[in-house]
Design a protein around this motif. Sequence first.
Motif: not given
Length: 208
Positions: A133-134, A146-166
Amino acid sequence: MKHVLPLLPYDLAALQPVVSAETLALHYGKHHRAYVDKLNEALKDFPHYQELTLTELLRSVDTLEPRIRSDIRKHGGGHANHSLLWETMVPGGHPASATLTKIVEHDFHSFDGLQRAMSLALDAVFGSGWVFLSVDIATGALQVLPLPYQDSPLLTGSYPLLAFDAWEHAYYLQYHQDRSQWFKAWWTIIDWQVVEREYVLGMSGVLT
């Protein structure tokens, strides 16, 4: 600036039965530590990058030396994603404030709607990855990513608020191959107070 493994805000057994002490010890002590160590190793020959915060590194990854970009994306992302995961879990969960509830209802109608959106996004993660959730920094809109591997929303211009590890290492000792059960259990220990804190930080433009 040497990146360090953050201290957990609870002891290893605190999140049981949702997260066993054995799972947390392995996940935090082995997997997260490895991302921190490899990030520092990648940065050792780039002192000018050592002055940047983790957020600054990830947000500017496309401007870094080409030979280091992949390592920052992978190891920096792994460090950032896991740090957020630990912060946003708490024994028993913490409920959302009226302010955060209104924000969630604006974009997802309800917390049930948000949960469904994240569950559907989880289905789109084939293999290893995360569901976030960002907040879109430009528009203020909440997003499920939904992002693959260890990609972060910070790479997309979004700021992460909540992270679910799949990733399997997050759940296989307890939930085996049933990732959906891990998601349902994780939902019960979310610290929505921390999520709101991250929302305020993301919207403030003062990113650490």
